[in-house]
Motif scaffolding. Structure first.
Motif, PDB file in Angstrom:
ATOM      1  N   PRO A  79       0.817  -1.222   0.000  1.00  6.03           N
ATOM      2  CA  PRO A  79       0.000   0.000   0.000  1.00  6.03           C
ATOM      3  C   PRO A  79       0.849   1.271   0.000  1.00  6.03           C
ATOM      4  N   GLN A  80       2.025   1.200   0.607  1.00  9.06           N
ATOM      5  CA  GLN A  80       2.876   2.389   0.662  1.00  9.06           C
ATOM      6  C   GLN A  80       3.884   2.442  -0.481  1.00  9.06           C
ATOM      7  N   ALA A  81       3.642   1.663  -1.531  1.00  8.45           N
ATOM      8  CA  ALA A  81       4.635   1.537  -2.596  1.00  8.45           C
ATOM      9  C   ALA A  81       5.023   2.890  -3.189  1.00  8.45           C
ATOM     10  N   GLY A  84       0.801  -7.162   6.992  1.00  7.72           N
ATOM     11  CA  GLY A  84       1.248  -8.509   6.652  1.00  7.72           C
ATOM     12  C   GLY A  84       0.082  -9.450   6.432  1.00  7.72           C
ATOM     13  N   PRO A  85       0.365 -10.736   6.305  1.00 10.19           N
ATOM     14  CA  PRO A  85      -0.677 -11.700   5.922  1.00 10.19           C
ATOM     15  C   PRO A  85      -1.794 -11.837   6.958  1.00 10.19           C
ATOM     16  N   TYR A  86      -1.471 -11.611   8.232  1.00  9.31           N
ATOM     17  CA  TYR A  86      -2.500 -11.779   9.265  1.00  9.31           C
ATOM     18  C   TYR A  86      -2.885 -10.440   9.883  1.00  9.31           C
ATOM     19  N   GLU A  87      -2.620  -9.385   9.147  1.00  3.59           N
ATOM     20  CA  GLU A  87      -2.969  -8.028   9.578  1.00  3.59           C
ATOM     21  C   GLU A  87      -2.461  -7.702  10.966  1.00  3.59           C
ATOM     22  N   GLY A  88      -1.301  -8.193  11.256  1.00  3.78           N
ATOM     23  CA  GLY A  88      -0.666  -7.833  12.517  1.00  3.78           C
ATOM     24  C   GLY A  88      -1.080  -8.695  13.691  1.00  3.78           C
ATOM     25  N   HIS A  89      -1.976  -9.658  13.442  1.00  2.68           N
ATOM     26  CA  HIS A  89      -2.316 -10.570  14.538  1.00  2.68           C
ATOM     27  C   HIS A  89      -1.253 -11.643  14.605  1.00  2.68           C
ATOM     28  N   HIS A 103      -7.120   5.607   7.239  1.00  2.00           N
ATOM     29  CA  HIS A 103      -7.354   4.259   7.784  1.00  2.00           C
ATOM     30  C   HIS A 103      -6.051   3.660   8.298  1.00  2.00           C
ATOM     31  N   CYS A 104      -4.954   4.104   7.675  1.00  2.00           N
ATOM     32  CA  CYS A 104      -3.648   3.474   7.884  1.00  2.00           C
ATOM     33  C   CYS A 104      -3.815   1.948   7.803  1.00  2.00           C
ATOM     34  N   GLY A 105      -4.330   1.497   6.701  1.00  2.00           N
ATOM     35  CA  GLY A 105      -4.658   0.071   6.570  1.00  2.00           C
ATOM     36  C   GLY A 105      -5.682  -0.267   7.637  1.00  2.00           C
ATOM     37  N   THR A 106      -5.274  -1.150   8.535  1.00  2.00           N
ATOM     38  CA  THR A 106      -6.170  -1.430   9.660  1.00  2.00           C
ATOM     39  C   THR A 106      -5.633  -0.829  10.953  1.00  2.00           C
ATOM     40  N   ASP A 139     -12.122  10.018   3.787  1.00  2.00           N
ATOM     41  CA  ASP A 139     -11.183   9.076   4.383  1.00  2.00           C
ATOM     42  C   ASP A 139     -10.290   8.494   3.300  1.00  2.00           C
ATOM     43  N   ASN A 140      -9.096   8.057   3.699  1.00  2.00           N
ATOM     44  CA  ASN A 140      -8.139   7.450   2.765  1.00  2.00           C
ATOM     45  C   ASN A 140      -7.584   6.187   3.400  1.00  2.00           C
ATOM     46  N   LEU A 141      -7.247   5.226   2.551  1.00  2.00           N
ATOM     47  CA  LEU A 141      -6.653   3.993   3.064  1.00  2.00           C
ATOM     48  C   LEU A 141      -5.295   4.292   3.692  1.00  2.00           C
ATOM     49  N   TYR A 142      -4.499   5.029   2.950  1.00  2.00           N
ATOM     50  CA  TYR A 142      -3.222   5.504   3.482  1.00  2.00           C
ATOM     51  C   TYR A 142      -3.084   6.959   3.069  1.00  2.00           C
TER      52      TYR A 142
END
Lengths: 1015, 399, 201
Positions: free
Chosen positions: A143-145, A232-237, A463-466, A492-495
């Protein structure tokens, strides 16, 4: 005289933190930069890390602004998906050919709307997330590419492989998708090249006994970074891959691929000890239940600044450290749990089950970097890293080509950043005559006059992602913001920090005629400049901006109370909007720069820094307290690689003394200092005479001293020496050296204790080198090194191995069972317990060498720190502005730090830092004008009664009283004012106030706070 | 405890001082802890000059020189080499158990058990007849057949006490219509010299084989199934005899090479359905790991191929191949006197086998087979059947 | 509904705001009752901001700066100690529990300490109840008094006294001399402010 034909452009290959830093430095110093990156996006390995040690900063959060800065800089051309394929010509006048692979998306046309991504039917494993998750074949890497342009993976695209599909092309309304795009070659004229291609993680599949390919819950450290990461794949969990449950016990196995001449590499990868501790810390924080973390290691190599404190903190917080190298990972049963069997340090056999095991894999050179180096005729060392010398740490064997980062040997981020600046310095010095020749000047967007206009505020909520959206109700925040006074637009924006959102913000400013902007996202301490730049590009004064922190101060810290957190965020936004309504445009001061540097300290750091600054064409004043130049380096003789330090230092001194632009003051001390970045005035006391010097920057290179131990009979027995005394005898080949039959080295003599809780970093290598020298003089000698942890980090491990091969004997002791040194009838006796057999060993050495470490005497630096407003840490080392990304800058602008004054380090790292400071100095000195701070104090002369309270209370003497007619009035010296606002608090009439934090703005915030809400 | 005084470090051969004392070896060693010792301690003692204590301890003899330690050693230290060296320092008369006696026997009589030549020849004749009557009409044991393709060496243990065990191989040779022979003299396959670290003896035993091969002008010499002996022979072969053998056109092959050739060339026919039960394979250290560590081709895939031709359900042990646990009986431990230790050592093997849930365990070394079948099965209550790999093939043959 | 205290915090940009950032990055959890105003220095917090905060509904006010000696502006946090001392004294004099005002130091790395301090302070204020409750004062009385204080603080004479007092403390480097500061505050500031507040009474 030959005319200068040098090209004022540099090619930087590799867009990781090293390449990005070098590019930024060079662009700021007046050069054009071509940043060539093999991947579709810049950011490298650092972008994929979750957090960074030892501060646990979010990695992408601190990197992202730099990536964006790189993209914004009009003197940096980022060329992605590209490689250097050919190079001709001479240093200064290279002709380079770059091959650019097709992205299949036109970078000019694409605006990253991502519609195409939605339509792409092909799901592929997401290698950015170590294949733990999936992505589309047509996708944005992250997302921050940067650049924020998707690309098509040619290995999976149905059209490219089977001439099917092609669904994406018609979807794009910008006609940016070009499936027929072909590889192209780009010819570029460059004066110099910097290689910053980094390294890759070791593939642990060769360790069959760790079952990496078989057991899902055995992951590499990079995979674990992604697992921890919010994007990441588990959204930080924190979940384990086999069954996506939360692990309760995690083990880290160190040195996978490192310090292993059997199946991995012989060298130490330098970073793994620290990152394992970091991962353990972060994993514990992520875990909802108490998490058991165990790190299995050989030696903890936490040698860097504040690293040992981090290690100690980890121990005290319950992270287990087990000194045992695991042989095999077993499956515990069918549950996915894993079992290891090991012997602990006390000789007890244990068996433990873990839910998950992280392999701390090392770093190794990438094959494309090796191939390129070979093609360019650049020498590689035995480990396939670039070969260099301690004295020229960033030069390759080919003139005009420089190197930084992990391609130059394994190292951490701050060392990479310092090397990047040092490599930039080399290139800038080579091309100094062509500075400014190829720069493009940024088009100044005319600033819109908003005076007298009613505020029209736009609010952008991230949103900063999640990170934010996972806790707060963004929808509610947007709805609430829309109702606030003066707000005409909210979204609102995702990032919000992403490059494409900057374009959105600019569009919205235009569309809604916004004249104030509020961003509610993360902390202004890192991201405010980015948004201010966006405002500037949109024609708005950058001070018409207010930032609201709903991440660090809200979503991240109130996860358990999402509703209340949402209410809080509403209040914070309300307060920000209230302040925004009262914002006024500010104009920063533009000041002439005194084009000279003051270098304090005439050791290696000071000498190198002086030379590199002067070689770029700037005046240098070099101040040394003693009566000769050279510093500590005069006292030791060889580097760990056997290079002659004495000859090198004498060479430096000669060059410095003969340099027309360097003025040396011996027996000189700094008495007083005034001024600020760009314009300092320092008073020196030179041989009892005062003199004033004007300069634009300061390099602090005041060095350090050896610690004089109180332990082990030092000072009491003539045969107990400290390292420097031993070096001296060694170089003179004294009788004692020649006749010795038995010698004991005691490491950490006074280091890593309660009093000095840090590692001096150099002593392990130093003692081992000395021991080997003794063996060389007398092969029959017995040398014993008593150590707590051998920290021959990086490629220094080779020396350790050599010492062991030559029969130097190593015995480990612990802090609570130190070796006992006695004098019996004048003869020394050492007793130490063998760490394997547990039996006491008695040695009767001819002499003992104490590795006594490096320290700074507070009284030597305290005054200097005060004068230049730098801070010292508890151990009196100068503190850098940012541990990771600003390793040679102090927190005060224009003041830079190099060498031992910053922290103990070997000569190559000192030289690197010195060159980095020279680059930082040149960035500033190469400018004609310096733009100052705009948020400073101002006086309403009508209200001022000339009482002088502000003048007296200003810590920086930035307010003076001036006569105006009959009355005295206060007046602010803009260049000196730092905007603290103490004057505004104390003014009896409210005549003096401070911009951007005015009384009325703060009052508005307080009132907005008071509006009734849910809490 | 009394302090030891370091006057002089021992001459540290084998780069033992490279040891980082990381404990990989201990953590991978099933013998660690026996007698209060483990590989790391032993190396440390060796480095510290406490060689005598080490030589006098039984630990180097409980250690099976399986090499699992060295396989993972980050410093590439040749631990089995060092422990073998320590074994060699034991006065010969103090070599534990019967091993040294066997060495003397083989040097004097050509076999470990002093079986007289006449007895040997008679036994072979009788056994041949037996087999011919049982299932292989016309079979006889070929002795000293000049120009035979394969030269096979019997194991004196079998000749002495388990003669029927030889029939499996013979059945295979018969079915494949192979050209093969056994020697009449110096016929012992096993090399106890390599067990007692008697390099001279080991070399002589290898020379017996080489000389027999040259004398009989065979094409292939089959390395002993016994792991340690195969390695002892291979070691000497690589070091001393490779060139002369090459000149003589004689090639060293392993049992796997022979079996695979027979299967792949269709010389024998196999019925898979005879072994429907879940089957696993135990890698003998010296047919795999030790070869790999000496940069020679390890036999990992070959036995698996063979077993999969004969069995319907195959399951791997974990760990396997180079990382497999030794059975506990290698390098003379089976014949040696330390039974309790050998059984303790085998616990890892037993656990590995149990975890597979296999009913049939295949292996290809006589020590491994005996340890698993005759010792571990009983000691650890394993519900398994154990077969040699050639036994498996023989039992699957369609004749 | 249960009482949820409202707390306003003034955090200095360099240390305490950064500590709050660190708490965030490290995910140290604390109650959401605190709202934050970023200032460049704790020395930027004028006494009237504190009283204004109470008027605007704060039940507690938090001021966070750098550790003494670490101020980016050398003296800013020392100045803050004087302002807080004075404001506490005034609160006490007008019958408000001075525990409702807290000054605390946190370096950029002290995220967990920050989170803990905020948790403790929130609990403290919760136990005190809404402003005025534990003091036994009606809301309108409290507001009236606070407004009077602010009026008082606007007076040029009082402000001059305040400024001069700070000059004296700075000039004589008496920041650590508690008695001296108390004496100064009481003598020059409290008396006139009390007069303003209670003039009607």
């Amino acid at each position: 005289m030959r005319t200068n034909n040098k090209t004022g452009a540099i090619m930087v290959i590799g867009g990781g933190i090293g390449g990005v830093q070098a590019s930024l430095d060079l662009a700021k110093a007046g050069f054009r930069v071509y940043l060539v990156e093999k991947e579709p996006t810049i950011g490298g390995m650092m972008a994929r890390l979750d957090k960074t040690f030892p501060t646990n900063d979010c990695s992408i959060c601190i990197l992202s602004p730099k990536l964006n800065e790189c993209e914004r800089d009009i003197n940096i051309d980022i060329i992605t998906m590209a490689e250097l394929i050919d190079l001709e010509g001479e240093p200064g006048e290279f002709k380079a050919t770059v091959k650019k692979r097709p992205r299949y998306i036109d970078e000019e046309k694409c605006n990253n709307c991502q519609m195409c991504i939605n339509y792409c039917p092909t799901i592929i494993p997401d290698s950015y997330n170590e294949n733990f998750s999936t992505t589309k074949c047509l996708h944005l890497v992250t997302p921050q590419a940067v650049p924020a342009i998707p690309f098509i993976d040619p290995n999976h695209c149905l059209f490219l492989n089977e001439r099917m599909c092609k669904i994406c092309a018609p979807v794009c309304k910008y006609e940016a998708i070009d499936l027929y795009q072909e590889e192209k070659e780009i010819a570029l004229d460059v004066g110099a090249i910097i290689l910053a291609m980094g390294s890759k993680c070791f593939d642990p599949s060769v360790y069959k006994n760790y079952g990496y390919s078989e057991f899902k819950n055995v992951v590499t450290s990079m995979e674990f970074e992604r697992i921890l990461n919010a994007s990441g794949p588990y959204e930080g969990h924190l979940l384990r891959p086999s069954d996506k449950t939360e692990p309760k016990k995690i083990a880290w196995l160190q040195c996978v691929g490192s310090r292993d001449i059997n199946r991995g590499h012989g060298y130490c990868s330098s970073v793994c000890c620290m990152y394992a501790i970091k991962q353990a810390f972060i994993a514990r924080e992520h875990s909802s239940k108490p998490l058991d973390t165990a790190i299995f290691f050989m030696d903890m190599r936490t040698a860097g600044k504040d690293f040992d404190a981090y290690f100690e903190r980890a121990k005290s917080e319950g992270i287990r450290f087990i000194r045992s190298r695991i042989h095999t990972i077993f499956p515990a049963d069918e549950s996915g749990d894993l079992l290891i069997r090991y012997i602990d340090e006390n000789g007890k056999f244990k068996e433990e089950k873990f839910d998950m095991i992280v392999l701390s894999v090392g770093l190794e050179p990438k094959s494309d970097a090796i191939n390129l180096a070979k093609k360019l005729g650049i020498k590689l060392n035995e480990n396939n890293f670039i070969e260099n010398t301690s004295f020229e740490p960033v030069k390759t064997s080919r003139p005009g080509i420089y190197v930084c980062g992990t391609l130059n040997g394994p190292k951490d981020i701050p060392s990479t950043v310092a090397e990047a600046s040092a490599a930039a310095c080399e290139a800038a010095t080579l091309l100094a005559p062509s500075r400014g020749r190829l720069v493009r000047v940024k088009e100044v967007v005319p600033e819109k006059d908003v005076s007298g206009l009613p505020p029209r505020i736009g609010v952008f909520i991230c949103h900063c992602g999640t990170n934010i959206a996972g806790v707060l109700s963004i929808k509610e925040l947007v709805e609430d913001a829309k109702k606030l006074p003066n707000v005409v637009f909210a979204m609102d924006n995702l990032y919000t920090c992403s490059t494409d959102t900057q374009e959105v913000i600019k569009e919205k400013i235009k569309e809604y005629d916004l004249n104030r902007v509020v961003v509610a996202s993360c902390t202004p301490r890192t991201h405010q400049p980015l948004f201010q730049e966006t405002l500037r590009e949109a024609g708005l004064n950058p001070y018409l901006f207010e930032m609201v922190n709903i991440r660090e101060h809200c979503s991240w810290v109130h996860r358990k109370a999402p509703e209340m957190a949402t209410e809080k965020a509403k209040a914070l936004i309300r307060m920000g909007v209230a302040k925004a309504g009262l914002l006024r445009p500010l104009k920063p001061l533009s000041i002439d720069i005194t084009k000279a540097a003051l270098v304090i300290g005439g050791g290696v750091a000071g000498l190198v820094s002086s030379l590199m600054i002067a070689d770029q064409g700037f005046k240098v004043y070099l101040v040394e307290r003693k009566d000769r130049l050279g510093g500590n380096a005069l006292r030791f003789h060889d580097t760990w690689r056997g290079e002659d330090v004495t000859a090198y230092v004498n060479g430096l001194i000669e060059k410095v003394n003969g340099h027309p632009l360097i003025e040396v003051f011996l027996n000189a001390e700094v008495l007083n200092a005034e001024g600020f970045v760009g314009n300092f005035e320092t008073t020196l006391m030179v041989k009892e005479k005062e003199m004033k010097i004007r300069h634009g920057v300061v390099i602090i290179a005041t060095g350090a001293d050896p610690y004089k131990p109180k332990e082990y009979l030092y000072g009491e027995h003539k045969d107990v020496l400290i390292s420097l005394e031993f070096d001296d005898e060694l170089s003179k080949r004294t009788e004692r050296i020649k006749n010795a039959k038995k010698v004991v080295f005691i490491q950490c003599a006074g280091s890593r204790t309660k009093e000095r809780p840090y590692c001096s970093k150099v002593c392990c290598t130093h003692s081992i080198y000395g021991a080997l020298k003794l063996k060389e003089i007398n092969p029959d000698i017995n040398v014993y090194i008593l150590y707590r942890e051998i920290r021959t980090y990086g490629e220094r491990e080779r020396l350790y191995r050599e010492a062991r091969k030559k029969g130097i004997f190593f015995i480990r002791y612990s802090l609570n069972d130190k070796p006992k040194v006695e004098s019996i009838n004048g003869k020394l006796k050492v007793v130490v317990k063998d760490h394997v057999l547990g039996i006491p060993i008695e040695i009767h050495p001819d002499f003992i060498v104490l590795a006594s470490g490096i320290m700074v005497k507070r009284e030597n630096v305290e005054k200097l720190a005060k004068l230049y407003k730098c801070t010292l840490d508890d151990q009196s080392f100068f503190r850098e502005a940012h541990v990771k990304l600003r390793p040679v800058e102090s927190s005060t602008d224009g003041i830079y730090i190099a060498g031992l004054a910053h922290y103990p380090k070997p000569i190559d790292e000192t030289i690197t830092q010195a060159k980095a400071t020279a680059m930082k100095a040149a960035e500033l000195l190469s400018k004609e004008k310096m733009i100052g701070e705009a948020a400073i104090a101002f006086v309403n002369k009508d209200l001022c009664i000339g009482c002088g309270i502000c003048t007296d209370l200003c810590p920086f003497h930035a307010v003076k009283l001036e006569r105006e007619g009959k009355k005295m009035k206060a007046s602010v010296i803009s260049a000196s004012c730092k905007g603290c606002g103490i004057c505004a608090v104390h003014c009896p009439t409210g005549a003096i106030d401070v911009s951007y934090f005015t009384n009325s703005q703060i009052k508005a915030q307080i009132e907005a706070f008071g509006v009734k809400d849910g809490i | 405890m009394e302090a030891i005084e370091l006057e002089k470090l021992s001459i540290v051969n084998y780069d033992a001082n490279l040891c980082l004392t990381c404990s990989s070896c201990v953590n991978g060693c099933p013998a660690a802890g026996i007698d209060g010792l483990d590989p790391r301690k032993a190396i440390r003692m060796y480095v510290l000059g406490l060689e005598e204590e080490l030589v006098n301890s039984k630990w180097p003899w409980v250690c099976t020189l399986c090499g699992r330690c060295a396989y993972a050693c980050p410093m590439n230290i040749d631990l089995p080499g060092i422990f073998k060296y320590i074994r060699s320092l034991r006065p010969r008369e103090k070599v534990p158990g019967v091993l040294h006696k066997g060495v003397i026997n083989v040097l004097e009589t050509g076999n470990n058990l002093r079986i007289p030549k006449d007895d040997y020849l008679m036994l072979m004749e009788e056994l041949g007849e037996e087999l011919a009557n049982e299932c292989c009409p016309g079979f006889r044991v070929p002795i000293d057949v000049v120009g035979a393709e394969y030269l096979f060496f019997p194991n004196s243990k079998e000749v002495f006490g388990e003669p029927d065990d030889m029939k499996w191989w013979w059945k295979i040779f018969y079915a494949a219509k192979a050209s093969w022979t056994i020697p009449s003299e110096n016929w012992e396959s096993v090399d106890w010299g390599s067990f007692t670290a008697d390099d001279e003896a080991s070399k002589k035993i290898a020379k017996f084989k080489v000389d027999n091969a040259k004398k009989l002008k065979v094409r292939y010499i089959i390395a002993p199934d016994c792991g340690g002996s195969s390695w002892g022979f291979r070691y000497n072969y690589e070091k001393y005899f490779k060139d002369e053998m090459k000149k003589a056109g004689i090639e060293l092959v392993y049992i796997y090479d022979v079996l695979i050739r027979f299967i792949k060339e269709g010389l024998i026919k196999i019925d898979k359905s005879k072994h429907p039960q879940l089957t696993t394979y135990h890698d003998p250290c010296k047919h795999g790991r030790i070869l790999e560590m000496n940069n020679l081709k390890p036999y990992y895939e070959e036995p698996r191929f063979i077993i999969k031709q004969c069995c319907e359900n195959f399951v791997e042990m974990y760990p396997n191949r180079g990382n497999n646990f030794c059975c506990g009986a290698g390098s003379g431990a089976w014949a040696g006197p330390y039974e309790k230790e050998r059984v303790y050592y085998g616990r890892m093997k037993a656990e590995q086998i149990r975890n597979t849930r296999a009913k049939l365990v295949i292996t290809s070394c006589s020590n491994c087979r005996d340890q698993i079948m005759k010792s571990l099965k009983k000691e650890y209550n394993l519900d398994i059947e154990v077969k040699y790999i050639w036994q498996l093939v023989a039992d699957s043959l369609i004749i | 509904m249960a009482f949820e205290p409202k707390i306003l915090g003034f955090l200095c940009n360099w240390c305490c705001y950064a500590a709050a950032d660190t708490a965030g990055v490290s995910r140290f959890q604390y109650p959401p009752n605190l709202k934050v105003i970023r200032v460049m220095c704790s020395g930027r917090v004028a006494p009237e901001f504190i009283f204004d905060a109470f008027i605007n509904g704060a039940d507690g006010v938090f001021i966070g700066g750098c550790h003494l000696g670490d101020c980016q502006y050398l003296y800013g946090n020392y100045e803050a100690t004087v302002v807080v001392k004075m404001s506490s004294e005034i609160l006490k004099q007008i019958g408000i529990n001075p525990d409702r005002l807290l000054l605390s130091w946190h370096s950029a790395t002290e995220g967990s300490q920050f989170a803990q301090k905020i948790s403790e302070f929130t609990e403290k204020i919760r136990s005190l109840g809404p402003l005025g409750e534990s003091e036994g004062l009606a809301r309108d009385v409290v507001v009236e008094r606070l407004k009077a204080v602010i009026e008082g603080l606007k007076g040029r004479k009082i402000r001059m006294a305040f400024g001069k007092m700070c000059k004296r403390i700075r000039g004589q480097n008496k920041y650590s001399d508690k008695a001296f500061i108390e004496e100064e505050i009481n003598r020059r500031l409290i008396v006139p402010i009390k007069e303003k507040v209670f003039k009607g009474a």
